[in-house]
Design an enzyme around this catalytic site. Structure first.
Site, PDB file in Angstrom:
ATOM      1  N   THR A 144      -9.059 -11.427  -9.978  1.00  0.00           N
ATOM      2  CA  THR A 144      -8.098 -10.649  -9.188  1.00  0.00           C
ATOM      3  C   THR A 144      -8.472  -9.171  -9.179  1.00  0.00           C
ATOM      4  O   THR A 144      -8.226  -8.479  -8.190  1.00  0.00           O
ATOM      5  CB  THR A 144      -6.674 -10.845  -9.725  1.00  0.00           C
ATOM      6  OG1 THR A 144      -6.627 -10.501 -11.114  1.00  0.00           O
ATOM      7  CG2 THR A 144      -6.218 -12.281  -9.553  1.00  0.00           C
ATOM      8  N   GLU A 197      -5.490   1.298  -6.782  1.00  0.00           N
ATOM      9  CA  GLU A 197      -5.794   2.369  -5.841  1.00  0.00           C
ATOM     10  C   GLU A 197      -7.142   3.037  -6.069  1.00  0.00           C
ATOM     11  O   GLU A 197      -7.624   3.782  -5.214  1.00  0.00           O
ATOM     12  CB  GLU A 197      -4.667   3.410  -5.895  1.00  0.00           C
ATOM     13  CG  GLU A 197      -3.396   2.880  -5.260  1.00  0.00           C
ATOM     14  CD  GLU A 197      -2.145   3.643  -5.659  1.00  0.00           C
ATOM     15  OE1 GLU A 197      -1.679   4.469  -4.869  1.00  0.00           O
ATOM     16  OE2 GLU A 197      -1.630   3.398  -6.765  1.00  0.00           O
ATOM     17  N   ARG A 219      -9.338  -2.101 -20.133  1.00  0.00           N
ATOM     18  CA  ARG A 219      -9.521  -3.553 -20.185  1.00  0.00           C
ATOM     19  C   ARG A 219      -9.215  -4.185 -18.833  1.00  0.00           C
ATOM     20  O   ARG A 219      -8.217  -3.857 -18.196  1.00  0.00           O
ATOM     21  CB  ARG A 219      -8.597  -4.135 -21.251  1.00  0.00           C
ATOM     22  CG  ARG A 219      -8.390  -5.625 -21.210  1.00  0.00           C
ATOM     23  CD  ARG A 219      -9.682  -6.418 -21.400  1.00  0.00           C
ATOM     24  NE  ARG A 219     -10.167  -6.358 -22.768  1.00  0.00           N
ATOM     25  CZ  ARG A 219     -11.388  -6.738 -23.121  1.00  0.00           C
ATOM     26  NH1 ARG A 219     -12.233  -7.140 -22.203  1.00  0.00           N
ATOM     27  NH2 ARG A 219     -11.771  -6.678 -24.378  1.00  0.00           N
ATOM     28  N   ILE A 220     -10.090  -5.064 -18.378  1.00  0.00           N
ATOM     29  CA  ILE A 220      -9.868  -5.824 -17.147  1.00  0.00           C
ATOM     30  C   ILE A 220      -9.225  -7.152 -17.543  1.00  0.00           C
ATOM     31  O   ILE A 220      -9.835  -7.980 -18.216  1.00  0.00           O
ATOM     32  CB  ILE A 220     -11.193  -6.055 -16.395  1.00  0.00           C
ATOM     33  CG1 ILE A 220     -11.811  -4.698 -15.988  1.00  0.00           C
ATOM     34  CG2 ILE A 220     -10.962  -6.918 -15.162  1.00  0.00           C
ATOM     35  CD1 ILE A 220     -10.947  -3.853 -15.081  1.00  0.00           C
ATOM     36  N   LEU A 221      -7.984  -7.349 -17.129  1.00  0.00           N
ATOM     37  CA  LEU A 221      -7.211  -8.505 -17.581  1.00  0.00           C
ATOM     38  C   LEU A 221      -7.641  -9.794 -16.904  1.00  0.00           C
ATOM     39  O   LEU A 221      -7.628 -10.861 -17.514  1.00  0.00           O
ATOM     40  CB  LEU A 221      -5.720  -8.253 -17.336  1.00  0.00           C
ATOM     41  CG  LEU A 221      -5.134  -7.015 -18.018  1.00  0.00           C
ATOM     42  CD1 LEU A 221      -3.667  -6.857 -17.650  1.00  0.00           C
ATOM     43  CD2 LEU A 221      -5.301  -7.091 -19.530  1.00  0.00           C
ATOM     44  N   ALA A 226       1.000  -2.168 -16.023  1.00  0.00           N
ATOM     45  CA  ALA A 226       1.304  -1.545 -17.309  1.00  0.00           C
ATOM     46  C   ALA A 226       2.788  -1.640 -17.614  1.00  0.00           C
ATOM     47  O   ALA A 226       3.190  -1.934 -18.753  1.00  0.00           O
ATOM     48  CB  ALA A 226       0.858  -0.085 -17.311  1.00  0.00           C
ATOM     49  N   PHE A 263       0.800  -1.224   0.000  1.00  0.00           N
ATOM     50  CA  PHE A 263       0.000   0.000   0.000  1.00  0.00           C
ATOM     51  C   PHE A 263       0.836   1.278   0.000  1.00  0.00           C
ATOM     52  O   PHE A 263       0.338   2.347   0.310  1.00  0.00           O
ATOM     53  CB  PHE A 263      -0.970   0.017   1.192  1.00  0.00           C
ATOM     54  CG  PHE A 263      -1.735  -1.260   1.349  1.00  0.00           C
ATOM     55  CD1 PHE A 263      -2.746  -1.583   0.461  1.00  0.00           C
ATOM     56  CD2 PHE A 263      -1.439  -2.159   2.353  1.00  0.00           C
ATOM     57  CE1 PHE A 263      -3.439  -2.780   0.583  1.00  0.00           C
ATOM     58  CE2 PHE A 263      -2.124  -3.361   2.478  1.00  0.00           C
ATOM     59  CZ  PHE A 263      -3.134  -3.661   1.590  1.00  0.00           C
TER      60      PHE A 263
END
Length: 780
Positions: free
Chosen positions: A677, A747, A671-673, A556, A285
């Site tokens: 998760t 985040e 895009r959600i890979l 990324a 975090f």
């Protein structure tokens, strides 16, 4: 058309849009600049699928090694003694009884500690990992209450802890700044405009004060947020050993390469002489960087000639690991008769220390959230004598959205508008400050879909109008936002063997967010391999890349690095294939990876497997490395993840107790890979936001700067019974200017959540609480 009807229409449109985009640009099929990537199949098997964590079985068996669990022969254990004043000088330091205690190997103080170079501050060098450049046990000065003044090494942890208790010290105290009200006075020393990531925290467009004065509708309010301490499940710890002039560190860190470089600077070594591994991290975090405990343990290990394990107690984390600093924020909004913003003013003050350059940059979300004719944004900083503040999940945005989004709710009430419609009305066409176009911005779609799913049409806009027994029920919303980041230094190595197995080596980190899982999916799809044929190796400074797990940018950075390595791999495979291959004469942009081999995109018959190519060339494996280009995306585009946060609360009319009964986050993050998760990441951020809203607070004793609630009994965090069922949905529209079409998600969940809770509380009770956390005493 109602918001809910619009929501149904938009939800259908999103589904159709995603289907169309999936045909035009396959998930992950983007190169830098948004160019279609010809090297990846258009029919995918793994990206976008809810794949379970590849390290899950290891963790549930308790077999995943964490930094403070690694055992070394001859290892001794460390315990730290901390200062009890905020500022001054050590007059006497009696360590005799500690040195004579059973099992003690060494007591180290400023009198016998090795001479060390200053810690490089974060971003002061290419790889600096530390957030505080205070001298590490180099003199008799005390700079904050909790600074380490002695370290004990002993044969067992119990012996080290006991010996530490025998150390006696006296001080010459000096006047210290220990509270924001006194440090922030106009006459106080050191008040100035803050900076963050090298940029001043100040922006002015037009005359916002004049526009506010002239506005027919306006709100103006002051919001305060307290300090927050880091409380990751895994405590900070490290196991270290010197082998000659080389230092080996097993550390709980989210910056292996940065830590290795920084430790080398401190000890006057070459970077290659420091080896940092971090196989698993139990939550970071922003806190799992380089603090004094790793340096002190390494210095003591060198003096003692023994391996050292140091594991901070929960109190120890509060003493020497920074957190989020408190803020006092003034937000003023001016709007015309239609509700269009004519002025946005967001100013305030937050403390920092003289050895840490970082304030809490709370104006960051306000820079791009809404269109307005004028802006006046500024963060003033002042100095306190306290533990250094540092990055904490969504620094700036987490608490900045609290003030901005609560003010937007107040303005909507004054205008008699639905708060969602006010936000949509003030959607910017381009970045309000920089003027850059947005790379992709679908927050309106997220709001419409979220409102429909949450049942926003059932909300009564009149406060205190819904009651169920002793419980007042209300609903609120807020916008979530967090910028897209990708830092320089990304690199990855691919090793492809004759059996058709690929290993990805990258100096990334696994802190529970699914790094290895997601990039196994990415690599498998790019290489045309099954998941079980791909291994991702990470968490070691010897691996390629200088990648930080922070700023929601690791995915990324790693993803683009793998893409670059993959391009190198295809080029090398075509060279090895030669003239006897069905691939002879083909260029890299004419082939695609599929079925563990290469084939011509428009001629499926022209195919050769990896195993065949390697066998004919007499190779058992092929190793390539790729480097990600400099992150230039944000020079051309304004890039942000967004979310629409919906909350339902129940407030007891008798006791003031608040319970969050429902929560929904509707996200627009590209895009959600991996949906499994990703949902976990979104929910985790939201839970942290619930704590920010209702309970989390660091309590300083203003007399001596001491943190009073330095344990999990007194520092309150959400537990299972505090957390309702949290629903998360997303647009899943790829960003054409982000690697793999994906923006960060780590985040975004905490942003907007605090304001959504506060706005729901107002709808339930009619009370506006602007001092956070919203504890029950503020609702009685």
């Amino acid at each position: 058309m109602s918001i809910v009807d619009k929501g149904k229409e938009v939800a259908q449109g999103i589904a159709q849009s995603v289907m169309m985009k999936a045909v035009e640009l396959a998930p992950g099929a983007l190169l830098p600049g948004g160019r279609p990537d010809p090297l990846i199949r258009r029919q995918h098997g793994h990206i976008g699928k809810p794949v379970s964590r590849v390290d899950g079985p290891l963790k549930v068996r308790g077999a995943a090694p964490f930094a403070a669990e690694i055992a070394l022969d001859g290892m001794v254990y460390a315990a730290l003694a901390y200062s009890t004043i905020a500022k001054g000088r050590i007059v006497t330091l009696d360590t005799g009884a500690a040195e004579a205690a059973p099992g003690v190997v060494l007591v180290m103080t400023h009198r016998n500690a090795p001479r060390l170079n200053p810690l490089p501050r974060f971003l002061s060098g290419d790889k600096a990992a530390a957030g505080d450049d205070s001298p590490v046990m180099q003199d008799d000065r005390v700079r904050w209450n909790g600074e380490p003044i002695a370290l004990v090494l002993a044969e067992t942890q119990e012996q080290a802890d006991h010996a530490r208790s025998l150390i006696r010290v006296t001080y010459a105290e000096e006047p210290a700044a220990t509270s924001l009200p006194t440090a922030a006075l106009p006459t106080a020393d050191g008040c100035e405009v803050g900076t963050f990531m090298g940029e001043p925290l100040r922006a002015v467009v037009g005359d916002a004060d004049a526009a506010l004065a002239a506005a027919p509708h306006k709100v103006e309010a002051v919001f305060t947020t307290p300090g927050h301490n880091h409380n990751a499940l895994e405590l900070h710890g490290a196991t270290l050993v010197w082998r000659g002039d080389e230092l080996f560190v097993h550390d709980a860190t989210q910056a292996v390469a940065h830590t290795a470089w920084s430790m080398a600077q401190v000890f006057g070594l070459e970077e290659t002489q420091v080896h940092v591994s971090s196989p698993f991290v139990g939550g970071g975090f922003g806190a799992k960087g380089l603090w004094q405990h790793q340096i002190l343990a390494a210095a003591a290990a060198r003096l003692a000639g023994r391996p050292v394990r140091i594991a901070l107690s929960r109190e120890g984390v509060y003493r020497i690991v920074g957190g989020r600093s408190q803020t006092e924020q003034r937000v003023a909004l001016g709007a015309d008769a239609d509700g269009r913003l004519t002025a946005i003013i967001h100013r305030g003050v937050t403390p920092k220390t003289r050895h840490s350059p970082m304030p809490e940059p709370f104006i960051l979300p306000t820079q791009s959230a809404y269109a307005a004719k004028t802006f006046a944004l500024e963060v003033q900083t002042c100095y306190l004598d306290m533990v250094a503040n540092t990055f904490m999940r969504a620094p700036g945005e987490a608490v900045g959205t609290v003030a901005l989004e609560c003010a937007m709710d107040e303005l909507a009430e004054q205008l008699g508008m639905d708060p969602i419609e006010l936000r949509i009305l003030n959607e910017p066409e381009k970045d309000p400050l920089s003027g850059r176009p947005f790379s992709s911005r679908n927050i309106v779609a997220a709001y419409r879909a979220g409102a429909q799913r949450f049942g926003w049409d059932r909300r009564n806009p009149v406060p205190r109008s819904r009651r169920e027994g002793d419980w007042l029920v209300g609903m609120g919303c807020a916008t979530a936002t967090y910028p897209y980041h990708r830092m320089p230094g990304g690199a990855a190595r691919i090793t492809l063997d004759a059996a058709g197995h690929a290993r990805i080596d990258v100096a990334a980190h696994e802190m529970g967010m699914g790094t290895a899982t997601t990039h196994t999916q990415v690599a498998a799809d790019r290489l045309g391999l099954p998941l079980e044929a791909v291994t991702v190796r990470y968490g070691d400074s010897s691996l390629p890349g200088v990648i930080l797990a922070g700023g929601s940018q690791q995915t990324a950075s790693v993803g683009l690095s793998v893409m670059m390595a993959h391009q190198e791999l295809v080029g090398e495979l075509l060279k090895l294939a030669g003239n006897d291959s069905p691939l002879a004469g083909l260029a890299a942009d004419e082939v695609e990876c599929t079925d563990a081999g290469l084939r011509k995109q428009d001629e499926p018959g022209r195919f050769e497997s990896y195993a065949s190519i390697l066998a004919r060339s007499g190779r058992s494996e092929l190793v390539v490395e790729g480097k990600a280009p400099m992150p230039l995306e944000t020079m051309h585009w304004s890039m942000h993840s967004h979310g629409a946060m919906f909350c339902e609360v129940r407030v007891n009319a008798v006791t003031g107790e608040t319970r969050v009964s429902r929560f929904l986050g509707s996200f627009d993050c590209g895009r959600i890979l991996n949906p499994k998760t990703a949902a976990s990441q979104f929910r985790g951020g939201i839970i942290m936001g619930l704590g920010l809203a209702l309970m989390e607070e660091t309590q300083f004793d203003g007399r001596n700067g001491r943190i009073m609630n330095r344990n999990l009994s007194d520092y309150h965090l959400p537990v299972h019974l505090d957390v309702p069922e949290i629903e998360v949905i997303w647009t899943d529209i790829p960003d054409p200017h982000a690697p793999m079409g994906a923006r960060g998600i780590g985040e975004i969940g905490i942003t907007g959540t605090g304001a959504a809770v506060a706005n729901a509380i107002h709808n339930a009770t009619g009370r506006r609480v602007r001092e956070f956390p919203i504890t029950l005493d503020k609702l009685l």
